[in-house]
Design a protein around this motif. Structure first.
Motif, PDB file in Angstrom:
ATOM      1  N   THR A 297       1.639   2.014  -2.258  1.00 53.50           N
ATOM      2  CA  THR A 297       2.215   0.729  -1.809  1.00 53.50           C
ATOM      3  C   THR A 297       3.214   0.397  -2.861  1.00 53.50           C
ATOM      4  O   THR A 297       2.820  -0.491  -3.885  1.00 53.50           O
ATOM      5  N   GLY A 298       4.550   0.934  -2.570  1.00 52.88           N
ATOM      6  CA  GLY A 298       5.631   0.352  -3.765  1.00 52.88           C
ATOM      7  C   GLY A 298       6.378  -0.534  -3.170  1.00 52.88           C
ATOM      8  O   GLY A 298       5.941  -1.231  -2.105  1.00 52.88           O
ATOM      9  N   GLY A 299       7.177  -1.130  -3.966  1.00 51.50           N
ATOM     10  CA  GLY A 299       8.058  -2.295  -3.602  1.00 51.50           C
ATOM     11  C   GLY A 299       8.571  -2.414  -2.194  1.00 51.50           C
ATOM     12  O   GLY A 299       8.614  -3.679  -1.666  1.00 51.50           O
TER      13      GLY A 299
ATOM     14  N   VAL B 146       4.053  -7.077  -5.145  1.00 53.24           N
ATOM     15  CA  VAL B 146       3.932  -5.701  -5.452  1.00 53.24           C
ATOM     16  C   VAL B 146       2.750  -5.388  -6.435  1.00 53.24           C
ATOM     17  O   VAL B 146       2.110  -4.331  -6.401  1.00 53.24           O
ATOM     18  N   LYS B 147       2.937  -6.193  -7.490  1.00 48.86           N
ATOM     19  CA  LYS B 147       2.018  -5.847  -8.532  1.00 48.86           C
ATOM     20  C   LYS B 147       0.678  -5.782  -7.984  1.00 48.86           C
ATOM     21  O   LYS B 147      -0.471  -4.922  -8.402  1.00 48.86           O
TER      22      LYS B 147
ATOM     23  N   ARG C  32      -0.238  -2.527  -5.674  1.00 53.77           N
ATOM     24  CA  ARG C  32      -0.265  -1.368  -6.287  1.00 53.77           C
ATOM     25  C   ARG C  32      -1.794  -1.380  -6.972  1.00 53.77           C
ATOM     26  O   ARG C  32      -2.443  -0.365  -7.153  1.00 53.77           O
ATOM     27  N   LYS C  33      -2.297  -2.481  -7.522  1.00 52.42           N
ATOM     28  CA  LYS C  33      -3.516  -2.478  -8.343  1.00 52.42           C
ATOM     29  C   LYS C  33      -4.490  -2.407  -7.286  1.00 52.42           C
ATOM     30  O   LYS C  33      -5.888  -1.825  -7.676  1.00 52.42           O
TER      31      LYS C  33
ATOM     32  N   ASN D 235      -7.176   3.135   1.531  1.00 42.58           N
ATOM     33  CA  ASN D 235      -6.898   1.616   1.938  1.00 42.58           C
ATOM     34  C   ASN D 235      -7.846   0.869   2.675  1.00 42.58           C
ATOM     35  O   ASN D 235      -8.269  -0.261   2.589  1.00 42.58           O
TER      36      ASN D 235
ATOM     37  N   VAL E 175       5.580  -2.789   0.219  1.00 42.77           N
ATOM     38  CA  VAL E 175       4.857  -4.222   0.409  1.00 42.77           C
ATOM     39  C   VAL E 175       5.795  -5.174   0.703  1.00 42.77           C
ATOM     40  O   VAL E 175       5.430  -5.949   1.817  1.00 42.77           O
TER      41      VAL E 175
ATOM     42  N   LYS F 219      -3.384   2.174  -2.381  1.00 41.85           N
ATOM     43  CA  LYS F 219      -2.775   3.267  -2.667  1.00 41.85           C
ATOM     44  C   LYS F 219      -1.414   3.297  -1.752  1.00 41.85           C
ATOM     45  O   LYS F 219      -1.378   3.077  -0.728  1.00 41.85           O
TER      46      LYS F 219
END
Length: 189
Positions: free
Chosen positions: A139-141, A129-130, A133-134, A99, A144, A137
């Motif tokens: 970084t889930g809901g 979140v989308k 994540r893109k 990151n 975030v 690394k």
């Protein structure tokens, strides 16, 4: 339902973070990076543990200097995995390094990590979140959402009845901007 505003004030571990940091707008890249690292490491653990280990993280990750962490190699990765002052989880350690490298890359187009966030603001939580994540690394809901709430990009850090809410409102955090308010209304329709 209990909130952070119910138990953090006056708590020897949580009070300072609740009263002076949580939900306040952040401009400093090292602070943004610190929050990201702490939120990632908190996954599956308690926030209290992160606050207790905060100084250990600061020392282990060179004061959250993005450029230094981005340059970490195998020797530093091994050092981190053996450091009892932090969370010694390979996925979380790797995420911090990757990151940091991504933030360095983002600077080319956006000038800074904050510049990248500001360029995408306002978004609702699902879109954030989308995007995270893109881009990053680990970084889930939840990670975030808490990261953005803690840095003033999403609402919810404090109840309106909490005195700190009014302090933050005077600073005009990004989530209180007219653009975010319009975006939020559109999402509700």
């Amino acid at each position: 339902m209990s909130s952070y505003c119910d138990y953090a004030p006056g708590n020897p571990i949580h009070a300072h973070y609740h009263d002076r940091e949580y939900g306040f707008p952040v401009d400093d890249e090292a602070v943004l990076f610190e929050r990201m690292i702490l939120e990632i490491n908190q996954a599956g653990l308690s926030w209290e543990l992160m606050l207790k280990k905060r100084e250990g993280f600061r020392a282990a990750y060179d004061g959250f200097d993005v450029d230094r962490v981005a340059a970490y190699g195998e020797r530093e990765r091994t050092r981190l995995l053996n450091d009892a002052g932090i969370i010694r989880n390979r996925l979380k350690v790797n995420a911090a390094i990757v990151n940091a490298q991504r933030i360095v890359e983002l600077r080319r187009d956006y000038g800074s990590f904050k510049g990248w966030i500001d360029a995408h603001h306002p978004l609702d939580k699902a879109a954030w979140v989308k995007l995270f994540r893109k881009t990053f690394k680990f970084t889930g809901g939840e990670i975030v959402g808490e990261f953005l709430m803690s840095t003033g990009y999403l609402p919810g850090a404090h109840r309106e009845s909490c005195p700190i809410y009014q302090e933050i409102a005077r600073l005009s955090p990004p989530w209180m901007s007219e653009g975010w308010q319009k975006s939020a209304k559109k999402t509700k329709k």
